[in-house]
Design a protein around this motif. Structure first.
Motif, PDB file in Angstrom:
ATOM      1  N   GLN A 317       0.776  -1.149  -0.184  1.00 27.35           N
ATOM      2  CA  GLN A 317       0.005  -0.128   0.026  1.00 27.35           C
ATOM      3  C   GLN A 317       0.712   1.260   0.097  1.00 27.35           C
ATOM      4  O   GLN A 317       0.601   2.389  -0.730  1.00 27.35           O
ATOM      5  CB  GLN A 317      -0.922   0.045   1.216  1.00 27.35           C
ATOM      6  CG  GLN A 317      -1.878  -0.970   0.993  1.00 27.35           C
ATOM      7  CD  GLN A 317      -2.910  -0.867   2.335  1.00 27.35           C
ATOM      8  OE1 GLN A 317      -2.320  -1.010   3.481  1.00 27.35           O
ATOM      9  NE2 GLN A 317      -4.352  -1.024   2.199  1.00 27.35           N
ATOM     10  N   ASP A 320       5.286   3.009  -3.556  1.00 26.22           N
ATOM     11  CA  ASP A 320       4.755   3.737  -4.863  1.00 26.22           C
ATOM     12  C   ASP A 320       6.126   3.603  -6.007  1.00 26.22           C
ATOM     13  O   ASP A 320       7.049   3.941  -5.911  1.00 26.22           O
ATOM     14  CB  ASP A 320       4.755   5.253  -4.558  1.00 26.22           C
ATOM     15  CG  ASP A 320       3.854   5.802  -5.649  1.00 26.22           C
ATOM     16  OD1 ASP A 320       4.082   5.426  -7.009  1.00 26.22           O
ATOM     17  OD2 ASP A 320       2.937   6.558  -5.448  1.00 26.22           O
ATOM     18  N   GLY A 323       2.553   4.441  -9.083  1.00 22.50           N
ATOM     19  CA  GLY A 323       1.220   4.083  -8.385  1.00 22.50           C
ATOM     20  C   GLY A 323       1.978   3.020  -7.242  1.00 22.50           C
ATOM     21  O   GLY A 323       2.778   2.320  -7.426  1.00 22.50           O
ATOM     22  N   ILE A 326       0.104  -2.073  -4.598  1.00 20.25           N
ATOM     23  CA  ILE A 326      -0.991  -3.219  -4.353  1.00 20.25           C
ATOM     24  C   ILE A 326      -2.041  -2.968  -5.637  1.00 20.25           C
ATOM     25  O   ILE A 326      -2.541  -3.848  -5.750  1.00 20.25           O
ATOM     26  CB  ILE A 326      -1.680  -2.648  -2.998  1.00 20.25           C
ATOM     27  CG1 ILE A 326      -2.537  -3.722  -2.582  1.00 20.25           C
ATOM     28  CG2 ILE A 326      -2.456  -1.384  -3.163  1.00 20.25           C
ATOM     29  CD1 ILE A 326      -2.908  -3.622  -1.246  1.00 20.25           C
ATOM     30  N   ARG A 327      -1.739  -1.819  -6.458  1.00 24.66           N
ATOM     31  CA  ARG A 327      -2.644  -1.841  -7.526  1.00 24.66           C
ATOM     32  C   ARG A 327      -2.100  -2.412  -8.901  1.00 24.66           C
ATOM     33  O   ARG A 327      -2.663  -2.493  -9.939  1.00 24.66           O
ATOM     34  CB  ARG A 327      -2.854  -0.303  -7.995  1.00 24.66           C
ATOM     35  CG  ARG A 327      -3.505   0.515  -7.012  1.00 24.66           C
ATOM     36  CD  ARG A 327      -4.790   0.508  -6.811  1.00 24.66           C
ATOM     37  NE  ARG A 327      -5.483   1.042  -5.724  1.00 24.66           N
ATOM     38  CZ  ARG A 327      -6.008   0.178  -4.819  1.00 24.66           C
ATOM     39  NH1 ARG A 327      -6.042  -1.263  -4.875  1.00 24.66           N
ATOM     40  NH2 ARG A 327      -6.397   0.692  -3.682  1.00 24.66           N
ATOM     41  N   HIS A 328      -0.709  -3.049  -8.713  1.00 21.97           N
ATOM     42  CA  HIS A 328      -0.289  -3.727  -9.878  1.00 21.97           C
ATOM     43  C   HIS A 328      -0.790  -5.081  -9.931  1.00 21.97           C
ATOM     44  O   HIS A 328      -0.957  -5.762  -8.919  1.00 21.97           O
ATOM     45  CB  HIS A 328       1.447  -3.911  -9.815  1.00 21.97           C
ATOM     46  CG  HIS A 328       1.957  -2.547 -10.046  1.00 21.97           C
ATOM     47  ND1 HIS A 328       3.378  -2.605 -10.129  1.00 21.97           N
ATOM     48  CD2 HIS A 328       1.585  -1.282  -9.471  1.00 21.97           C
ATOM     49  CE1 HIS A 328       3.740  -1.108 -10.135  1.00 21.97           C
ATOM     50  NE2 HIS A 328       2.834  -0.511  -9.794  1.00 21.97           N
ATOM     51  N   ARG A 332      -1.089  -7.742  -6.695  1.00 24.46           N
ATOM     52  CA  ARG A 332      -2.289  -8.128  -6.277  1.00 24.46           C
ATOM     53  C   ARG A 332      -2.806  -9.649  -6.507  1.00 24.46           C
ATOM     54  O   ARG A 332      -3.378 -10.381  -5.697  1.00 24.46           O
ATOM     55  CB  ARG A 332      -3.441  -7.240  -6.999  1.00 24.46           C
ATOM     56  CG  ARG A 332      -4.755  -7.032  -6.346  1.00 24.46           C
ATOM     57  CD  ARG A 332      -5.622  -5.907  -6.889  1.00 24.46           C
ATOM     58  NE  ARG A 332      -6.507  -5.665  -5.861  1.00 24.46           N
ATOM     59  CZ  ARG A 332      -6.489  -4.844  -4.878  1.00 24.46           C
ATOM     60  NH1 ARG A 332      -5.357  -4.269  -4.482  1.00 24.46           N
ATOM     61  NH2 ARG A 332      -7.715  -4.947  -3.841  1.00 24.46           N
TER      62      ARG A 332
ATOM     63  N   PRO B 489      -3.177  -4.555 -18.644  1.00 26.19           N
ATOM     64  CA  PRO B 489      -3.683  -4.836 -17.212  1.00 26.19           C
ATOM     65  C   PRO B 489      -4.031  -6.272 -17.267  1.00 26.19           C
ATOM     66  O   PRO B 489      -3.890  -7.076 -16.124  1.00 26.19           O
ATOM     67  CB  PRO B 489      -4.622  -3.821 -16.684  1.00 26.19           C
ATOM     68  CG  PRO B 489      -4.356  -2.661 -17.679  1.00 26.19           C
ATOM     69  CD  PRO B 489      -3.891  -3.026 -19.012  1.00 26.19           C
ATOM     70  N   VAL B 552      -9.356  -7.683  -8.423  1.00 26.47           N
ATOM     71  CA  VAL B 552      -9.996  -6.402  -8.247  1.00 26.47           C
ATOM     72  C   VAL B 552     -11.033  -6.394  -7.220  1.00 26.47           C
ATOM     73  O   VAL B 552     -11.156  -5.657  -6.432  1.00 26.47           O
ATOM     74  CB  VAL B 552     -10.094  -5.521  -9.250  1.00 26.47           C
ATOM     75  CG1 VAL B 552     -10.763  -4.361  -9.072  1.00 26.47           C
ATOM     76  CG2 VAL B 552      -8.860  -5.317 -10.241  1.00 26.47           C
ATOM     77  N   SER B 555     -11.015  -6.596  -1.910  1.00 24.48           N
ATOM     78  CA  SER B 555     -10.643  -4.989  -1.505  1.00 24.48           C
ATOM     79  C   SER B 555      -9.360  -5.162  -0.688  1.00 24.48           C
ATOM     80  O   SER B 555      -8.869  -6.082  -0.286  1.00 24.48           O
ATOM     81  CB  SER B 555     -11.859  -4.492  -0.458  1.00 24.48           C
ATOM     82  OG  SER B 555     -11.485  -5.346   0.684  1.00 24.48           O
ATOM     83  N   ASP B 556      -8.596  -4.160  -0.623  1.00 18.31           N
ATOM     84  CA  ASP B 556      -7.504  -3.999   0.062  1.00 18.31           C
ATOM     85  C   ASP B 556      -7.391  -4.484   1.491  1.00 18.31           C
ATOM     86  O   ASP B 556      -6.793  -5.169   2.257  1.00 18.31           O
ATOM     87  CB  ASP B 556      -6.886  -2.648   0.214  1.00 18.31           C
ATOM     88  CG  ASP B 556      -6.252  -2.077  -1.014  1.00 18.31           C
ATOM     89  OD1 ASP B 556      -6.538  -2.743  -2.146  1.00 18.31           O
ATOM     90  OD2 ASP B 556      -5.379  -0.936  -1.087  1.00 18.31           O
TER      91      ASP B 556
END
Lengths: 565, 565
Positions: A317, A320, A323, A326-328, A332, B489, B552, B555-556
């Motif tokens: 989280q 960076d 970004g 955790i968004r990669h 994930r 993605p 996705v 959730s985190d």
């Protein structure tokens, strides 16, 4: 990043996924009301997060050491142990007659999960003490119980397991430690034992060793082995630690991890011991002790996985790189898979504990068979998940994961012992396809029937998930039948992949139940497990059925790499 | 148990499995006759086994350390490095114009395999020096080449890669190190770099740092980055180390493994550097350096796996628990699977190296595309096999594997860096499904066509194996088509399992070839790989196609474990 004990996850599993409500509804465990369970878990979570977790790094950085034959524990470990003892946690499931709380193993194992996530090295001490308590409760004389149980339960004294010798590891029957009868009913024990976890310490005033040894008239192999209680200090007439026994710590092992846990080479030189159970009946008592410890070790894997994943998620989280990572998608994927596997392993472990409790509550043999069947799965899968998730934790940290200061590497180094001790995961798998299928597959089929029935019942709500689970369970049933028709060496060759497939199916089964009961996040996690982890059962079972022939066809020379140019 | 360099295995792969004969038949590599190749491999094997392997434990036990700002290497490392340098091994594939031998990368990578199996910590130094040599050969001015290349090639000086900064890891473009133009054509470099392998040492008289930095007019991101050569001592008029440059080692990292390799935090304080390539063109030069290093790191994984497996096999032959444990089905399964995976990873790495050589020999673009496509697979699969086999090595040793004295744990701790450095394996997989499929899948399909054709041709001799390989390759082709139709993605979410599936198919392909050419042990190993390792492609590809949606949906909070009670 600090560890947060997974109290809510555990409560959800106990309330909705495994038959803990049935346990709590029994007469035997009438005290385990929802309120009590909740209070117990909350308190244990606080202890784990606030008191034990802060000790974890110091145990790694300042290992236990041997000074003039005495073990000096890592900084803070004595206080940590006292906090565990004074909270009554060692005797959580122990007999109230001797100071225990008599609560279900399901709660005890949930506490083990949290405490080992907080500080594995320290948690090993109460875990092994609990194993000894179990052995004494089941096999010791009333006098021994009266003398030792209250002191072990209170944590004044601690307990160890002395099984392994240099030439006797997985082959316990090869041990050479000797016991001779003394005139007063005690025994003189002589021999060397290795890998003795918490074989000495300064956190308790006495250390009680449960030692496997052979009497002069003991048969060769496992049938001639007896179990003895050999205290560091022989209790005096008032039950206080008296004269020092003839035993010593020869050295401590330098290990890859769990540096805070002193791993001792022990030497017994005519040490005085007392028989636990009957002469030559040591294996039965040992299995009592080990079965408890095996499930506990499975929970250790789950606990360390939880801690490692929490740290990895927090790092992902914050970190960076174009970004937050955790968004990669790939990060994930790693984190979500890890979370789904932790849920599965935790549910399997708690289901095993609940089966133990139901057997105690009802005396029904099928609960005992269920517990026996689930124990090797809980141990091997829990510890494999521990290693896998700790490894993911390192990977998510990137270079920072390889540097010791983050602690991610410590989780991996620490948890790596868990697939080895208390019987390697290969031994667990052999136990599963050997001893645990020796009932003709009854326990396995009973379990699979539940999985199949549940999957059918879930088809209305979650047809996609339910169909996958049903198909996997059905294939597993066929593979089980197939295995039952084979001889042991052929079964053994497929033992590990068979165990893994069983764990995947059970994991999916519990996820499906969670999705039905909880929806939301539980459904999302169930999809990840059923979509990404479960499908590997097919290759597992293909391998489980492949047998031994292709393996034997590869020569020793070829294994070494001499395969011709 | 001492390491035996796998000379014969490598020779078999070069002669029969990968297109090395084609390389040797080219004008460019006319000197790589079978006799020369054999002599090279035999000599490297001796050096690895006799000189380097004995240093491996001492590097772990006595890590490199920082004394008054200078790095002191582990005992014996200086002599070990000199032996590598004096044997001419650093310049094996370097340009003969500057002192290199001009031999194929296939041989160089085979040597890297053996040397890293013997002593990973030390081998990192020549590996990175070779990367710098490549970068200079391709991008530097003639004067720079003349000054630096002979000294790097001879091992008088060594080379490092300075990419990473605290805020710039996988996201290289985020770096903040500044370069300013000096009046004399040189540059002043200011900034901090981390994880600099062999950033200083006493094994060479000078250390040349290849440093990524941004000029004042450099654009944001990767397009504004330039690469500079920044020597520890600025060469004087005679090309000898002169005045000390304005740079220093701030500290060494304490790591999980490779203790013999000093990992430095470097500070550049207006240090004098010279441009490699053109201004703002640093990424191209960096990729030259990195591609070489990536394949090299893949071979490190293979090399450590080889050493770990040899030790495990030797231990399993000696260790007696109801007979030597090498006869136990589950132990044999672990060892045979490990041996089959090592063969596969080695063949993939050497096939990649041969493609590099063929591109250099022929100038044909399809060889370059093949090399580019295979590089991330060789890196990620080689290092994953390294970790998996080292882990198997620990497990086969049981408790002895967790104790440091056997060295089994060291292999695991050492090799664990390889899936991280030179681009994590996740980054490799993203490179594969992103950049390496950006040709519309041409390189992938060309490779799969070969696999399919070979499988068809093998059907007469080994129908069972050939059919499995054909089916897997066909499924992989479909999955590749499917991936090509997706956005990045979605591709990235499946990148790692896709790469793994590709490695399994290629591994099976090379095993099939070996079985056809070699029979005997090769056939037996091929059956193990095709029966046990390959079949997992199906679940890999299912996961590769699963996309991003289910990930996705978690959730985190759920990842952290806050999933509701």
């Amino acid at each position: 990043m600090s560890y947060v004990a997974p109290v809510e996850q555990i409560q959800f599993i106990l309330n909705h996924v495994v038959p803990f409500p049935e346990v709590a509804a029994s007469d035997r465990f009438a005290e385990a009301t929802p309120e009590t369970a909740s209070a117990i878990l909350t308190e244990a979570g606080k202890l784990a997060g606030n008191v034990l977790a802060p000790l974890n790094r110091s145990g790694d950085e300042t290992p236990a050491r041997l000074e003039n034959g005495k073990v000096r524990s890592s900084p803070g470990f004595a206080q940590g142990f006292r906090a565990i003892a004074e909270g009554g946690w060692i005797g959580l499931s122990a007999d109230p007659e001797h100071g225990g709380m008599g609560l279900p193993q399901a709660l005890n194992m949930a506490v083990a999960d949290m405490m080992s996530g907080a500080c594995l090295s320290l948690q090993l001490n109460p875990l092994l003490t609990q194993g000894q308590i179990e052995a004494l409760e089941h096999h010791a004389s009333d006098e021994m119980k009266a003398l030792y149980l209250p002191r072990l339960t209170s944590g004044e004294w601690s307990g160890t397991m002395n099984l392994t010798e240099p030439g006797a590891g997985s082959d316990v029957g090869a041990l050479t430690t000797r016991a001779e009868r003394n005139d007063d009913g005690s025994y003189a024990i002589t021999g060397q034992k290795i890998y003795i976890t918490w074989g000495d310490s300064d956190v308790t005033e006495n250390v009680c060793h449960a030692v496997l040894a052979r009497l002069p008239d003991g048969a060769k192999g496992t049938r001639g082995i007896s179990l003895f209680l050999v205290p560091k200090f022989i209790p005096d007439g008032d039950g206080r630690p008296g004269v020092a026994n003839s035993l010593k710590v020869v050295s401590l092992e330098e290990k890859m991890g769990i540096h805070g846990s002193p791993t001792c080479v022990m030497s017994y030189e005519g040490a005085t011991g007392w028989l636990i159970g009957r002469e030559h009946g040591g294996m039965a008592a040992m299995f009592t002790m080990m079965n408890c410890a095996r499930l506990g070790v499975g929970m250790q894997g789950v606990g360390v996985a939880e801690a490692a994943l929490q740290q990895a998620v927090a790092y992902a989280q914050e970190r960076d790189q174009m970004g937050p990572i955790i968004r990669h998608p790939d990060v994930r994927r790693m984190l979500a898979t890890a979370r789904a596997e932790i849920f599965a392993a935790r549910a399997i472990g708690l289901a095993c504990a609940a089966a133990i409790d139901l057997e105690r509550a009802t005396g029904q043999a099928h609960h005992a068979a269920r517990a026996a069947f689930l124990t090797p799965i809980a141990k091997a899968y829990g510890t494999d998940v521990g290693c896998r998730v700790a490894d993911t934790g390192v990977q998510v940290h990137g270079g920072m994961g390889y540097v010791e200061e983050t602690g991610a590497a410590q989780y991996l180094r620490d948890v790596r012992i868990t697939p080895i001790y208390e019987g390697t995961n290969g031994i667990q798998a052999m136990d599963l396809v050997g001893r645990k299928l020796a009932d003709g597959g009854e326990a396995a089929m009973r379990l699979l029937d539940e999985v199949l029935d549940d999957a059918k019942a879930a088809q209305a709500d979650h047809p996609d998930l339910a169909n996958e689970v049903w198909q996997a369970a059905e294939t597993l049933r066929e593979a089980t039948q197939d295995l039952l028709e084979r001889d042991l060496p052929q079964r053994f060759a497929g033992a590990v992949p068979y165990l893994m497939a069983f764990a995947r199916v059970l994991g999916a089964h519990f996820h499906l139940r969670a999705a039905q009961k909880g929806g939301g996040s539980h459904l999302a996690l169930a999809r990840v497990f059923v979509g990404r982890v479960l499908p590997r059962y097919a290759a597992d079972l293909a391998e489980a059925r492949a047998g031994l022939d292709d393996l034997v066809a590869v020569s020793d020379d070829a294994l070494f790499g001499r395969i011709g140019a």
